[in-house]
Design a protein around this motif. Sequence first.
Motif, PDB file in Angstrom:
ATOM      1  N   THR A  46       0.814  -1.222   0.000  1.00 25.36           N
ATOM      2  CA  THR A  46       0.000   0.000   0.000  1.00 25.36           C
ATOM      3  C   THR A  46       0.843   1.266   0.000  1.00 25.36           C
ATOM      4  O   THR A  46       0.297   2.368   0.097  1.00 25.36           O
ATOM      5  CB  THR A  46      -0.944   0.032   1.221  1.00 25.36           C
ATOM      6  OG1 THR A  46      -0.161   0.019   2.415  1.00 25.36           O
ATOM      7  CG2 THR A  46      -1.900  -1.144   1.218  1.00 25.36           C
ATOM      8  N   ASP A  47       2.142   1.157  -0.097  1.00 25.82           N
ATOM      9  CA  ASP A  47       3.002   2.331  -0.016  1.00 25.82           C
ATOM     10  C   ASP A  47       2.836   3.227  -1.244  1.00 25.82           C
ATOM     11  O   ASP A  47       2.889   2.754  -2.378  1.00 25.82           O
ATOM     12  CB  ASP A  47       4.463   1.911   0.120  1.00 25.82           C
ATOM     13  CG  ASP A  47       5.334   3.029   0.661  1.00 25.82           C
ATOM     14  OD1 ASP A  47       5.503   4.045  -0.036  1.00 25.82           O
ATOM     15  OD2 ASP A  47       5.825   2.905   1.799  1.00 25.82           O
ATOM     16  N   GLY A  48       2.638   4.521  -1.010  1.00 20.79           N
ATOM     17  CA  GLY A  48       2.422   5.466  -2.093  1.00 20.79           C
ATOM     18  C   GLY A  48       3.610   5.653  -3.006  1.00 20.79           C
ATOM     19  O   GLY A  48       3.466   6.109  -4.147  1.00 20.79           O
ATOM     20  N   ASN A  64      -1.731   7.378   0.885  1.00 22.63           N
ATOM     21  CA  ASN A  64      -0.403   7.383   1.504  1.00 22.63           C
ATOM     22  C   ASN A  64       0.568   8.284   0.750  1.00 22.63           C
ATOM     23  O   ASN A  64       1.411   8.957   1.343  1.00 22.63           O
ATOM     24  CB  ASN A  64       0.161   5.964   1.570  1.00 22.63           C
ATOM     25  CG  ASN A  64      -0.595   5.079   2.543  1.00 22.63           C
ATOM     26  OD1 ASN A  64      -1.231   5.574   3.469  1.00 22.63           O
ATOM     27  ND2 ASN A  64      -0.537   3.776   2.334  1.00 22.63           N
ATOM     28  N   ALA A  65       0.449   8.309  -0.582  1.00 25.19           N
ATOM     29  CA  ALA A  65       1.330   9.150  -1.389  1.00 25.19           C
ATOM     30  C   ALA A  65       1.112  10.623  -1.091  1.00 25.19           C
ATOM     31  O   ALA A  65       2.064  11.424  -1.121  1.00 25.19           O
ATOM     32  CB  ALA A  65       1.116   8.872  -2.874  1.00 25.19           C
ATOM     33  N   LYS A  66      -0.119  11.010  -0.801  1.00 27.55           N
ATOM     34  CA  LYS A  66      -0.390  12.411  -0.475  1.00 27.55           C
ATOM     35  C   LYS A  66       0.382  12.855   0.766  1.00 27.55           C
ATOM     36  O   LYS A  66       0.804  14.012   0.862  1.00 27.55           O
ATOM     37  CB  LYS A  66      -1.896  12.622  -0.264  1.00 27.55           C
ATOM     38  CG  LYS A  66      -2.723  12.490  -1.537  1.00 27.55           C
ATOM     39  CD  LYS A  66      -4.201  12.682  -1.260  1.00 27.55           C
ATOM     40  CE  LYS A  66      -5.048  12.483  -2.513  1.00 27.55           C
ATOM     41  NZ  LYS A  66      -4.808  13.530  -3.527  1.00 27.55           N
ATOM     42  N   VAL A  67       0.575  11.921   1.693  1.00 27.36           N
ATOM     43  CA  VAL A  67       1.326  12.241   2.913  1.00 27.36           C
ATOM     44  C   VAL A  67       2.823  12.034   2.703  1.00 27.36           C
ATOM     45  O   VAL A  67       3.639  12.925   2.937  1.00 27.36           O
ATOM     46  CB  VAL A  67       0.829  11.378   4.099  1.00 27.36           C
ATOM     47  CG1 VAL A  67       1.661  11.645   5.347  1.00 27.36           C
ATOM     48  CG2 VAL A  67      -0.643  11.655   4.377  1.00 27.36           C
ATOM     49  N   ASP A  68       3.212  10.834   2.252  1.00 28.46           N
ATOM     50  CA  ASP A  68       4.627  10.468   2.206  1.00 28.46           C
ATOM     51  C   ASP A  68       5.383  11.073   1.037  1.00 28.46           C
ATOM     52  O   ASP A  68       6.599  11.249   1.109  1.00 28.46           O
ATOM     53  CB  ASP A  68       4.758   8.939   2.156  1.00 28.46           C
ATOM     54  CG  ASP A  68       4.250   8.280   3.428  1.00 28.46           C
ATOM     55  OD1 ASP A  68       4.461   8.848   4.509  1.00 28.46           O
ATOM     56  OD2 ASP A  68       3.629   7.208   3.340  1.00 28.46           O
ATOM     57  N   VAL A  69       4.689  11.373  -0.047  1.00 27.50           N
ATOM     58  CA  VAL A  69       5.342  11.956  -1.217  1.00 27.50           C
ATOM     59  C   VAL A  69       5.097  13.460  -1.294  1.00 27.50           C
ATOM     60  O   VAL A  69       6.029  14.251  -1.483  1.00 27.50           O
ATOM     61  CB  VAL A  69       4.858  11.267  -2.513  1.00 27.50           C
ATOM     62  CG1 VAL A  69       5.522  11.909  -3.730  1.00 27.50           C
ATOM     63  CG2 VAL A  69       5.152   9.775  -2.476  1.00 27.50           C
ATOM     64  N   ASP A  70       3.829  13.860  -1.100  1.00 28.58           N
ATOM     65  CA  ASP A  70       3.471  15.271  -1.247  1.00 28.58           C
ATOM     66  C   ASP A  70       3.563  16.066   0.046  1.00 28.58           C
ATOM     67  O   ASP A  70       3.485  17.301   0.022  1.00 28.58           O
ATOM     68  CB  ASP A  70       2.049  15.392  -1.800  1.00 28.58           C
ATOM     69  CG  ASP A  70       1.880  14.705  -3.150  1.00 28.58           C
ATOM     70  OD1 ASP A  70       2.892  14.586  -3.874  1.00 28.58           O
ATOM     71  OD2 ASP A  70       0.755  14.280  -3.471  1.00 28.58           O
ATOM     72  N   GLY A  71       3.693  15.396   1.183  1.00 30.75           N
ATOM     73  CA  GLY A  71       3.861  16.087   2.455  1.00 30.75           C
ATOM     74  C   GLY A  71       2.591  16.675   3.047  1.00 30.75           C
ATOM     75  O   GLY A  71       2.659  17.583   3.880  1.00 30.75           O
ATOM     76  N   GLN A  72       1.425  16.168   2.650  1.00 29.11           N
ATOM     77  CA  GLN A  72       0.176  16.695   3.185  1.00 29.11           C
ATOM     78  C   GLN A  72      -0.103  16.154   4.589  1.00 29.11           C
ATOM     79  O   GLN A  72       0.466  15.139   5.010  1.00 29.11           O
ATOM     80  CB  GLN A  72      -0.989  16.344   2.248  1.00 29.11           C
ATOM     81  CG  GLN A  72      -0.892  16.990   0.873  1.00 29.11           C
ATOM     82  CD  GLN A  72      -2.101  16.672   0.003  1.00 29.11           C
ATOM     83  OE1 GLN A  72      -3.214  16.509   0.490  1.00 29.11           O
ATOM     84  NE2 GLN A  72      -1.867  16.577  -1.300  1.00 29.11           N
TER      85      GLN A  72
END
Length: 331
Positions: A245-247, A304-312
């Motif tokens: 599930t990792d972004g 997850n990508a919104k948090v871990d990649v985009d920093g949201q």
Amino acid sequence: MRTKRYGPHKLVTGGLALLLSAATLSGCGLKSGSPMVDDVVPGSVGKGEPLKGASLTVTSKNFSENIILGQMIGLIFKAAGAEVLDRTNLPGSISAREAIVKGDADAMYEYTGTAWITYLGNAKPIVDSGEQWTAVRDADRSHDVSWLSPSTLNNTYSLGISKQNNAKYKLKTMSDVAALSKKEPGAVTICVENEFASRDDGLPGMVKAYGMNIPASSVKKMDAGIIYTQVSKSNSCLVGEVFTTDGRIKSLDLDTVSDDKRFFPNYNAAPVIHSSTYEKYPEIAGLLDPLSKRLNTGIAQELNAKVDVDGQDPHEVAKDWLIEEGFIKEG
């Protein structure tokens, strides 16, 4: 807010688990937290505010996905009329687990494989995901933990490979990786974190189950977060340990191979509720079952990508998605 990404599958057993849980809860535990002040109202769930007058605490572990899921529970409770205390982002799995068991928190999302192996002490996973959930649900009743319906969101292990490399090797399954390791000795280099490299339910067990030919010289150990970028470089590791599930899988344009022999446990996310809370508010199932039915591995990757990649912020990610899906509305 950028949240460090951890997997849900760290193993802590026996007396060590008890010591860690006691230390965590007595040290930082549930002393921190803040009320959810969002002005949200029912959408497709929570109509009639069935939790009006309730005061509930939500919790989570300290990795992005679980924080997002914990925020979703809190926001739905809030829309359904409850006063909600946000005590998500507790350190590690054990502290969040103990908070639910002891009734210091009322609800969180947990993973079936983590409960079955880590908390309940079983050595082997149950292959069928539904049967594993049922076994966990039944076993956890004695710990005052009630499991609600699971999602298909499965945060389990896989092997990632860059699309550039996979254009050459066309690996679709772990059996394909095993076949390549035998056909071209030395071709399969693998990046893994230290713990995974030594655990029977990690690299050694996977190699044995699939008959992979991966000598020690082909194994590169590193922090979990570095693996994704190393695998994405065509001249680094051919494959690497990843969570499904990792972004970063999508953002770094990686392929994943399927666990065709089903060696790894299923880690399906499902809400767990302190049993006395569930007895008092059985309406909780009707609030959270539709959410779990909608969640899946692909959605988890995107969030997850919104948090871990985009920093949201995980809270805003959870809120935006719930509103977009119509579960809740802005007040």
